[in-house]
Scaffold this motif. Structure first.
Motif, PDB file in Angstrom:
ATOM      1  N   HIS A  90       0.823  -1.218   0.000  1.00  0.00           N
ATOM      2  CA  HIS A  90       0.000   0.000   0.000  1.00  0.00           C
ATOM      3  C   HIS A  90       0.854   1.264   0.000  1.00  0.00           C
ATOM      4  O   HIS A  90       0.417   2.308  -0.509  1.00  0.00           O
ATOM      5  N   ALA A  91       2.059   1.173   0.551  1.00  0.00           N
ATOM      6  CA  ALA A  91       2.951   2.337   0.570  1.00  0.00           C
ATOM      7  C   ALA A  91       3.619   2.583  -0.781  1.00  0.00           C
ATOM      8  O   ALA A  91       4.272   3.620  -0.963  1.00  0.00           O
ATOM      9  N   LEU A  92       3.462   1.665  -1.728  1.00  0.00           N
ATOM     10  CA  LEU A  92       4.094   1.800  -3.043  1.00  0.00           C
ATOM     11  C   LEU A  92       3.066   2.022  -4.150  1.00  0.00           C
ATOM     12  O   LEU A  92       3.349   1.767  -5.321  1.00  0.00           O
ATOM     13  N   ILE A  93       1.890   2.531  -3.794  1.00  0.00           N
ATOM     14  CA  ILE A  93       0.860   2.838  -4.791  1.00  0.00           C
ATOM     15  C   ILE A  93       0.936   4.297  -5.224  1.00  0.00           C
ATOM     16  O   ILE A  93       0.852   4.622  -6.412  1.00  0.00           O
ATOM     17  N   GLY A 101      -8.902  -4.161   8.228  1.00  0.00           N
ATOM     18  CA  GLY A 101      -7.628  -4.192   8.941  1.00  0.00           C
ATOM     19  C   GLY A 101      -6.846  -2.907   8.972  1.00  0.00           C
ATOM     20  O   GLY A 101      -5.665  -2.926   9.364  1.00  0.00           O
ATOM     21  N   LEU A 102      -7.425  -1.790   8.568  1.00  0.00           N
ATOM     22  CA  LEU A 102      -6.773  -0.492   8.712  1.00  0.00           C
ATOM     23  C   LEU A 102      -7.592   0.368   9.658  1.00  0.00           C
ATOM     24  O   LEU A 102      -8.825   0.322   9.647  1.00  0.00           O
ATOM     25  N   PRO A 103      -6.940   1.212  10.478  1.00  0.00           N
ATOM     26  CA  PRO A 103      -7.669   1.976  11.481  1.00  0.00           C
ATOM     27  C   PRO A 103      -8.446   3.158  10.932  1.00  0.00           C
ATOM     28  O   PRO A 103      -9.297   3.715  11.620  1.00  0.00           O
ATOM     29  N   GLY A 104      -8.170   3.560   9.707  1.00  0.00           N
ATOM     30  CA  GLY A 104      -8.849   4.686   9.079  1.00  0.00           C
ATOM     31  C   GLY A 104      -8.413   4.785   7.637  1.00  0.00           C
ATOM     32  O   GLY A 104      -7.812   3.852   7.086  1.00  0.00           O
ATOM     33  N   ASN A 105      -8.733   5.919   6.999  1.00  0.00           N
ATOM     34  CA  ASN A 105      -8.250   6.132   5.633  1.00  0.00           C
ATOM     35  C   ASN A 105      -6.740   5.898   5.584  1.00  0.00           C
ATOM     36  O   ASN A 105      -5.998   6.476   6.380  1.00  0.00           O
ATOM     37  N   ASP A 106      -6.291   5.086   4.645  1.00  0.00           N
ATOM     38  CA  ASP A 106      -4.852   4.824   4.555  1.00  0.00           C
ATOM     39  C   ASP A 106      -4.083   6.047   4.068  1.00  0.00           C
ATOM     40  O   ASP A 106      -2.861   6.084   4.152  1.00  0.00           O
ATOM     41  N   ASP A 107      -4.792   7.036   3.552  1.00  0.00           N
ATOM     42  CA  ASP A 107      -4.199   8.329   3.189  1.00  0.00           C
ATOM     43  C   ASP A 107      -2.976   8.170   2.292  1.00  0.00           C
ATOM     44  O   ASP A 107      -1.862   8.578   2.634  1.00  0.00           O
ATOM     45  N   ALA A 108      -3.229   7.546   1.129  1.00  0.00           N
ATOM     46  CA  ALA A 108      -2.188   7.382   0.106  1.00  0.00           C
ATOM     47  C   ALA A 108      -0.972   6.636   0.636  1.00  0.00           C
ATOM     48  O   ALA A 108       0.141   6.825   0.156  1.00  0.00           O
ATOM     49  N   GLY A 109      -1.199   5.766   1.625  1.00  0.00           N
ATOM     50  CA  GLY A 109      -0.123   4.930   2.156  1.00  0.00           C
ATOM     51  C   GLY A 109       0.501   5.430   3.431  1.00  0.00           C
ATOM     52  O   GLY A 109       1.412   4.778   3.968  1.00  0.00           O
ATOM     53  N   ALA A 110       0.045   6.553   3.988  1.00  0.00           N
ATOM     54  CA  ALA A 110       0.677   7.120   5.183  1.00  0.00           C
ATOM     55  C   ALA A 110       0.545   6.211   6.394  1.00  0.00           C
ATOM     56  O   ALA A 110       1.508   6.018   7.154  1.00  0.00           O
ATOM     57  N   LEU A 111      -0.656   5.638   6.626  1.00  0.00           N
ATOM     58  CA  LEU A 111      -0.824   4.750   7.770  1.00  0.00           C
ATOM     59  C   LEU A 111      -0.037   3.456   7.566  1.00  0.00           C
ATOM     60  O   LEU A 111       0.585   2.937   8.502  1.00  0.00           O
ATOM     61  N   SER A 112      -0.070   2.937   6.352  1.00  0.00           N
ATOM     62  CA  SER A 112       0.680   1.711   6.076  1.00  0.00           C
ATOM     63  C   SER A 112       2.174   1.915   6.275  1.00  0.00           C
ATOM     64  O   SER A 112       2.872   1.027   6.793  1.00  0.00           O
ATOM     65  N   ALA A 113       2.684   3.075   5.885  1.00  0.00           N
ATOM     66  CA  ALA A 113       4.110   3.350   6.081  1.00  0.00           C
ATOM     67  C   ALA A 113       4.454   3.434   7.563  1.00  0.00           C
ATOM     68  O   ALA A 113       5.559   3.060   7.974  1.00  0.00           O
ATOM     69  N   TRP A 114       3.526   3.929   8.389  1.00  0.00           N
ATOM     70  CA  TRP A 114       3.744   3.914   9.843  1.00  0.00           C
ATOM     71  C   TRP A 114       3.966   2.482  10.310  1.00  0.00           C
ATOM     72  O   TRP A 114       4.879   2.216  11.107  1.00  0.00           O
ATOM     73  N   PHE A 115       3.136   1.569   9.835  1.00  0.00           N
ATOM     74  CA  PHE A 115       3.258   0.171  10.250  1.00  0.00           C
ATOM     75  C   PHE A 115       4.584  -0.419   9.784  1.00  0.00           C
ATOM     76  O   PHE A 115       5.245  -1.149  10.532  1.00  0.00           O
ATOM     77  N   VAL A 116       4.999  -0.119   8.560  1.00  0.00           N
ATOM     78  CA  VAL A 116       6.257  -0.666   8.042  1.00  0.00           C
ATOM     79  C   VAL A 116       7.420  -0.225   8.919  1.00  0.00           C
ATOM     80  O   VAL A 116       8.260  -1.040   9.335  1.00  0.00           O
ATOM     81  N   PHE A 117       7.502   1.075   9.202  1.00  0.00           N
ATOM     82  CA  PHE A 117       8.580   1.558  10.066  1.00  0.00           C
ATOM     83  C   PHE A 117       8.508   0.901  11.446  1.00  0.00           C
ATOM     84  O   PHE A 117       9.522   0.430  11.972  1.00  0.00           O
TER      85      PHE A 117
END
Length: 750
Positions: free
Chosen positions: A336-339, A646-662
């Protein structure tokens, strides 16, 4: 908001496993000769991705097919909303909502996880029986969805048809398995995408195997001006007849505009499946045709190439240990962070220029679009800078051109339009972070001059007059400036970032001025409540004041009075550029106590960005690091799940997913613009980050977490290359030099 290789070439250069995360719904799709595929054996990580994560609740992702940062993203549509739906709080911004009863065709362009609907045009709909004359007529019940990175397939049960799709960077590729011997149609609907701008198609059928045209989009978050997407659709099997549908009337005409669809009809469906390619361009039909000609591949070859290029990007980070579900969550988050940002330019480099009705030539770089910068400056761009510096450098060069061309840096760019639904001046932070971490191969001087001048202008920074005069935006401006406190804090962070760039350029006169403005947050501090509290122009605090209020901001906008999409508590510690200064205002113990209370009372959320750094702020107080380790692991488990919700809210162009990756890697960029990361608690026993040979000195950076486990989350010892780590900080240089960080994990806090 609610690349190792040039990917545009490598996906075409790939010559032509079992899925851990790719399956959803029932087992295989059945139908004439169709067999459900798996990713190639050499691309197992493509099958670990579950594209359905985030397609329910508020995630707003889509399950369709694309390559990393691809322009084309064919994906199913289940519900198209209207402005009236939006007023009722009903949004389906990716076009697809898991569990909806029908699929209404497959759109070709999508936004992932954003807070408003747009794009989605055109729609391709395979049907059986009579030629559909309306949106309702091409809807179908469905079952047996299957998706992995680069592929989506589904059985349309009302149509006795299996639809498969994959993509190259600028071309969507479909394969339709129709019921043999029955009438079949392929309809292209240019009038109805996800955007609330509809019925503005311009279509022409050039023959029994080709449809060309354009479709309008726009109205993003009400403010987007929009534009047109151009396309050329081509099939491998000539139709028996063709025509158009205009305002609900089916005819054998070859042109239609407005509320328009075009179709290819087979009186008896071919024995073999029909492949359709749709080349896309934001510039012209001619450019769409050139993109199609350059990227047209047989379906199986395109599908396997897409999975392989995903493998090449996902394997930049290898993880070991943890559960199968942990791996699915991690690689889906990375996917999702690479879209976004997404490819804007054509194969020859042509692209629409930012804020101008003109086209430009990108030269050797790719130009990108979809810059949700208020969201992505915090996590996504730092992730690209660290793991995919080649792509981030192209992105920064494109942002440089945008700023110079528009005489202002972008805020929320969408297909070369500034839609600007959010606040602050976030591009400055992206430039500063990229530059501080070694991506300096762009012309900083001219873009700095543009950003420095724009930072003094009310038209670029609403509320800037008071911000410069008083040191903050007062509540008297709340009717025209969304969230005066939040806006002021964003300006302060942006000014700090601009000061870092000024120092790098030797603009010594600017540095103290900008750093003083960056300290403006101090004027909001209220020791009685421990918050950054709204103020009036006379310096008095806003009364009455409810720090838990979530309504009352800017008309029709979310947030408590003075705040943007959050409460006072979700902004109380939002001073990422000067955490030490904020701690000094509170006092160390009070800071830790108040921050702990925010977590203990469930006031920390991850459905939005402002407080996403909170778990890592404990690391700024010696002896409190164990709170970071506990809260980071709790947040990963609580907010990120395995299912469609499985996401807490709008993924916001990958911002939440990138939080998880870090966070799953065990370190986090609290202060974008500083070349450092704060240590957390890794989710896996071993993480290997394969470094860039063009931008980094080392080959790989490894995190080893000895004794790690779901209950063993505390770091009791840390060594870097055999030497004790002096504090809970990793420098960017230490990571990119390569080496091993070894952590001793324990179920007990040290």
């Amino acid at each position: 908001m609610l690349a190792l290789h040039r990917h545009r070439l490598s996906v075409l250069a790939v010559a032509f496993s079992l899925c851990t995360g790719c399956t959803e719904s029932s087992s295989g799709v059945s139908g004439g000769g169709y067999e459900a595929p798996s990713p190639p054996a050499a691309a197992p990580l493509a099958g670990t991705v579950d594209p359905f994560i985030g397609t329910a609740a508020d995630g707003m992702t889509f399950p369709g097919a694309l390559v990393p940062w691809g322009m084309a993203s064919p994906s199913p549509h289940t519900k198209l909303t209207t402005a009236a739906d939006g007023l009722e709080g009903v949004f389906v911004n990716g076009g697809y909502r898991h569990g909806d009863p029908q699929i209404h065709g497959f759109g070709l362009t999508h936004l992932s996880g954003v807070g408003c609907p747009d794009l989605g045009v055109p729609v391709i709909a395979p049907t059986s029986g009579a030629t559909p004359a309306s949106f309702e007529a091409y809807g179908s019940a469905y079952r047996s969805e299957l998706a992995y990175a680069g592929y989506y397939g589904v059985e349309l049960t009302d149509m006795d048809t299996v639809a498969e799709m994959t993509a190259t960077p600028r071309t969507a590729v479909f394969r339709f398995w129709f019921a043999q011997g029955q009438p079949a149609n392929i309809t292209l609907d240019g009038a109805r995408g996800i955007s609330w701008v509809r019925n503005q198609a311009d279509l022409e059928v050039l023959g029994p195997d080709e449809i060309v045209g354009s479709a309008a989009f726009g109205g993003f978050c009400v403010s987007g001006g929009g534009g047109r997407l151009y396309f050329v659709a081509r099939t491998d099997r000539a139709a028996d007849s063709f025509g158009v549908v205009e305002d609900g009337t089916v005819s054998a005409e070859t042109q239609a505009t407005g509320n328009a669809m075009a179709f290819l009809r087979y009186e008896s469906a071919p024995a073999e499946p029909v492949t359709m390619w749709v080349g896309l361009s934001w510039v012209s039909i001619e450019q769409a045709r050139a993109n199609l000609d350059a990227e047209q591949l047989p379906f199986d070859e395109a599908r396997d190439a897409a999975a392989t290029v995903w493998q090449q990007h996902l394997e930049r980070i290898e993880v070991a240990g943890g559960s199968d579900d942990d791996r699915v969550r991690f690689y889906t988050a990375l996917y999702h962070a690479l879209i976004h940002p997404s490819i804007l330019s054509d194969v020859d480099g042509m692209y629409p220029i930012f804020t101008r009705d003109e086209t430009g030539q990108a030269g050797g770089d790719t130009r990108y679009t979809v810059f949700s910068l208020w969201d992505t400056y915090r996590t996504l761009h730092p992730l690209l800078t660290l793991v995919y510096p080649e792509t981030q450098l192209e992105i920064v060069r494109g942002m440089q051109d945008m700023a110079v061309q528009a005489n202002a840096p972008p805020k929320w760019e969408l297909i070369s339009d500034e839609v600007q639904p959010m606040v602050g001046d976030p591009a400055l932070i992206v430039f500063a972070d990229s530059y501080a971490k070694g991506l300096t191969d762009f012309d900083l001087g001219p873009v700095y001059d543009v950003m420095r001048a724009a930072a003094e202008r009310e038209d670029h920074r609403p509320g800037d007059t008071e911000y410069l005069d008083l040191g903050f935006v007062p509540m008297e401006r709340a009717d025209t400036v969304w969230g005066p406190v939040s806006t002021s804090l964003e300006y302060a962070l942006a000014d700090w970032a601009l000061a870092q760039l000024a120092e790098a350029l030797g603009r010594s006169d600017d540095v103290p001025v900008l750093l003083e403005r960056a300290k403006s947050y101090r004027g909001f501090y209220d020791d009685e409540t421990g918050t950054l509290r709204p103020k009036n122009a006379d310096g008095s605090f806003l009364e009455p004041f409810d720090p838990d209020a979530m309504e009352g901001s800017f008309p029709l906008r979310l947030g408590g009075p003075g705040y943007v999409e959050g409460t006072a508590w979700q902004y109380a510690f939002f001073v990422q550029h000067d955490v030490e200064g904020l701690i000094a205002l509170h006092g160390e113990q009070a800071f830790v106590d108040r921050l702990t209370w925010v977590f203990d009372t469930d006031r920390f959320v991850l459905w939005n960005e402002p407080d996403m750094a909170y778990p890592y702020l404990f690391t700024f107080v010696p002896g409190a690091e164990h709170h970071t380790q506990r809260q980071a692991r709790i947040a990963m488990e609580r907010f990120f799940g395995r299912g469609p919700d499985g996401l807490p809210g709008n993924d916001d162009a990958g911002a939440l997913s990138a939080w998880f990756v870090f966070s799953a890697m065990g370190f986090y960029p609290v202060t974008p613009g500083l070349p450092e990361y704060r240590l957390g608690s890794p989710l896996f026993d071993r993480i290997t980050l394969h470094l860039s040979p063009n931008h980094h000195d080392g080959e790989s950076f490894v995190v080893e977490a000895d004794g790690n486990g779901p209950d063993s989350v505390f770091v009791t010892a840390a060594t870097l290359e055999g030497q004790p780590l002096s504090g809970p900080v990793l420098t960017h240089q230490a990571i990119t030099a390569g080496g091993t960080l070894r952590l001793q994990m324990s179920p007990e806090a040290p």
